[in-house]
Design a protein around this motif. Structure first.
Motif, PDB file in Angstrom:
ATOM      1  N   ARG A   1      -8.394  21.131  13.514  1.00 46.91           N
ATOM      2  CA  ARG A   1      -8.414  22.181  12.486  1.00 46.91           C
ATOM      3  C   ARG A   1      -9.788  22.252  11.819  1.00 46.91           C
ATOM      4  O   ARG A   1     -10.311  23.341  11.572  1.00 46.91           O
ATOM      5  N   THR A   2     -10.374  21.098  11.554  1.00 39.46           N
ATOM      6  CA  THR A   2     -11.712  21.054  10.965  1.00 39.46           C
ATOM      7  C   THR A   2     -12.736  21.660  11.908  1.00 39.46           C
ATOM      8  O   THR A   2     -13.601  22.444  11.493  1.00 39.46           O
TER       9      THR A   2
ATOM     10  N   TYR B   1      -5.846  17.158  12.566  1.00 38.35           N
ATOM     11  CA  TYR B   1      -6.739  17.469  11.446  1.00 38.35           C
ATOM     12  C   TYR B   1      -8.163  17.723  11.947  1.00 38.35           C
ATOM     13  O   TYR B   1      -8.819  18.682  11.524  1.00 38.35           O
TER      14      TYR B   1
ATOM     15  N   ASP C   1      -6.898  11.294  13.137  1.00 46.90           N
ATOM     16  CA  ASP C   1      -5.876  12.328  13.006  1.00 46.90           C
ATOM     17  C   ASP C   1      -6.403  13.538  13.779  1.00 46.90           C
ATOM     18  O   ASP C   1      -7.127  14.366  13.250  1.00 46.90           O
TER      19      ASP C   1
END
Length: 71
Positions: free
Chosen positions: A38-39, A35, A32
Motif C-alpha cells: 500500500r505504501t 502495508y 507487513d
C-alpha cells in the motif's frame, strides 16, 4: 499483486521484488507486506517518481523511511 513481476529470496538481508517491470523493491524479511505494498502504491501515485524513471525502492528502514535510487 498483479504488478509484481518477480520475488527473489537469494539475498539473506532483503527480499527483492520486481515491480511494474520498472522497479526493484527491497523489503525486509518478516515485514507487513500488505502495508508495504500500500505504501509503495501511494509513493507511485504521488507523482514524486516520473512515469519514465526506473530504479530501486528501498523500503527497509526501521523508521518508515523509503528511498528511491534511480538507475
Amino acid at each position: 499483486m498483479s504488478e509484481v513481476d518477480s520475488i527473489r529470496l537469494d539475498d539473506a538481508a532483503v527480499l527483492t521484488m520486481g515491480y511494474m517491470k520498472r522497479f526493484r523493491v527491497e523489503l525486509p524479511y518478516g515485514a507487513d507486506y500488505a502495508y508495504k505494498l500500500r505504501t509503495l502504491r501511494a509513493i507511485l501515485d504521488s507523482g514524486r517518481i516520473e512515469s519514465n524513471e526506473t530504479g530501486v525502492l528501498r523500503m527497509t528502514g526501521d523508521n518508515g523511511q523509503n528511498v528511491f535510487i534511480k538507475d
